[in-house]
Design a protein around this motif. Sequence first.
Motif, PDB file in Angstrom:
ATOM      1  N   GLY A 148       0.790  -1.218   0.000  1.00 21.99           N
ATOM      2  CA  GLY A 148       0.000   0.000   0.000  1.00 21.99           C
ATOM      3  C   GLY A 148       0.821   1.265   0.000  1.00 21.99           C
ATOM      4  O   GLY A 148       2.045   1.253  -0.107  1.00 21.99           O
TER       5      GLY A 148
ATOM      6  N   ASP B  40      -6.369   1.186  -1.612  1.00 21.02           N
ATOM      7  CA  ASP B  40      -7.520   0.455  -2.131  1.00 21.02           C
ATOM      8  C   ASP B  40      -7.712   0.707  -3.622  1.00 21.02           C
ATOM      9  O   ASP B  40      -8.064  -0.193  -4.380  1.00 21.02           O
TER      10      ASP B  40
ATOM     11  N   ASP C 252     -10.427  -5.942  -7.335  1.00 15.75           N
ATOM     12  CA  ASP C 252     -11.070  -6.656  -6.237  1.00 15.75           C
ATOM     13  C   ASP C 252     -10.336  -7.933  -5.855  1.00 15.75           C
ATOM     14  O   ASP C 252     -10.371  -8.361  -4.697  1.00 15.75           O
TER      15      ASP C 252
ATOM     16  N   ARG D  34      -7.108  -8.267  -5.869  1.00 17.31           N
ATOM     17  CA  ARG D  34      -5.783  -7.868  -5.384  1.00 17.31           C
ATOM     18  C   ARG D  34      -4.700  -7.876  -6.461  1.00 17.31           C
ATOM     19  O   ARG D  34      -3.521  -7.945  -6.143  1.00 17.31           O
TER      20      ARG D  34
END
Length: 476
Positions: free
Chosen positions: A407, A416, A421, A423
Motif C-alpha cells: 500500500g 484500495d 477486487d 488484489r
Amino acid sequence: MQYDSLTHILSDARDRALEILFVDGSNDESTLTIDQLWQQAVALLGELQHRGMHTGDELIIYANSNRRFLIAFWAALLGGIVPVPIAVGSNDEHRAKLFRIMRQLKHATLYTDHEQRRRLEDYARPRDYADIMRQLRSHALVDEELTGGKSGEPVDRTEDAMAFIQYSSGSTSDPKGVCLTHANLTSNIAAIVEGTGWTATDRSLSWMPLTHDMGLIGFHLSVLAAGMHHAIMDTGVFVRRPLLWLLKAQEYGATQLCSPNFGYKHFLKVFRSKGLDNLDLSAVRLILNGAEPISWALCEEFLEAMAPYGLKKSTMLPVYGLAEATVAVSIPRPGRQYERIVVDRHDLKIGQPFTPLDDDADDAVSFVKVGRAVRDCEIRIVNDDDRVLDDAVVGNIQVRGKNVTRGIYGDPGAADALFADDRWLRTGDCGGIVDGELVITGRARELIIVNGQNYYPHDLEEMIARLDALDLGKVV
C-alpha cells in the motif's frame, strides 16, 4: 541467491570485499569498500540513535552526494529506521514536494547538509511553513555538524518489516509513498539478478540517481546481491558531460550499463557534435533500458552510432517496471537482439486487437517488447471491467506477486484504489502480450481521445521531436 533482508545483502557483500567507485567528474573519483560503508553507516547510526531515533522512525535522505546518501541509507536500514530517499531539487516545486512529505510522515528526521538546509529555510520562512521551520530546527541532521561518537547498535528486521519508502514525483499534488518491505525487495532483487544473468564477474556503471528505483534497487542493491563491484556516476555529471558515461565505462571495464530513453537522446546530441576517439565498448554485455517509454528508433540510432566502437546490438535490454512493484516486472532473455511490433496507431483502444502494419506505413507505430514476467511476479491484461483479455489485444496491465507493495504510506484509500477486487495491482499502463512478451503502449490516464481514437502523448512527442529544431524532452 535470495536474502532474508537488505542488511544480509550488505553483510554478504562486506564478506566478499566488494567496493563502490564514485565518479564525480573526469578526474574526481573515490572508492568506498563495503567494509568502510558498513563502518561509517554504523557510526552514523550511533548519531541517529543518540538523537532519539528508534526502529520504525523515518529518515528523509536529502543529500547531493552519492557517498553521503549511501552511508545514510544503510545507517537507517541497519538500525531498523525507514529511509525515505528524496531527490534534491533546484526549484521551489521540489522544495514544496519535500515539505508535503515531511507533513505526511509521523516521526521524521531530515538528513542533509548546511547549504540545503539554508535553502529550505529561505524558502519556508516567508511562506506558511511555520511547522516545517520548527522541524528543520529540531529534527534536521546536518552532515557537517556530526561530531562522531559511540557506534550504533544494528537491529534485526523480519522480512515483513518495512524497509523503505519510495515517493512518486508529486510536484503538483500530494506525493504518494510506496511502502516496500524487505520481502518485496529481496524477492525482486533475486528476480533481477536471475533475469539479467548477472554474476560476480560483471561490473556495473550507472548514472541514474539513487533516489530513483532503477538507480537504487537496480544498480546498487541488486548488483551488490550479484556480488559485483560497481560504479556510480553523479547524475549531474552525466547531464553536463554525457560522453563521459561511456568513456568511464571503457576505463572501468563495465559490462552492465543502464539508461532511460532521455539518456540516449542526450548522449547522441553531444556525440554528433563532438564525437569520441579510441572508444572500446566490446566488454559491455547489457544496457538496461527502462523507466520511460522506449523508442525503437532512438535505440536503433544509438546502437548504430556505437557499433563502430564494438557495442553489440544484443546489449540493448528493454525492461518494464514500476515503483509499486518494487522496480522490475518484466525482463527479456539476455543475449538476443531486442524486438518490436509495428501496428496501426489508430487501433489502440482498450479491448481492440493490435493491427499489424509495415514499418513504412503512414499510420505505423513501433512498440518494443519488454520481456516476460520476472520470477515471483505475474502479469495479466484486462479490460476496464477487469476481465482478462486474449493475447495481442490492447488492455490495462495488472501485476501481482511478492514484489508488489501492500500500500501507500498513510493513505489506505489510495492503496484500495491501487488494486482490483482480486488484489491484482493496477499499474495504470496499457499494453498487451505478443508472442509471450509484454508490450507497453502508454499510460491510461495520459490518453488523448479525439473522435473516438486513442493517442498517446509520447507518440506525438516523438514525431514532433524528429524536427531538427526540437529535442525529445522539450515537447509537451
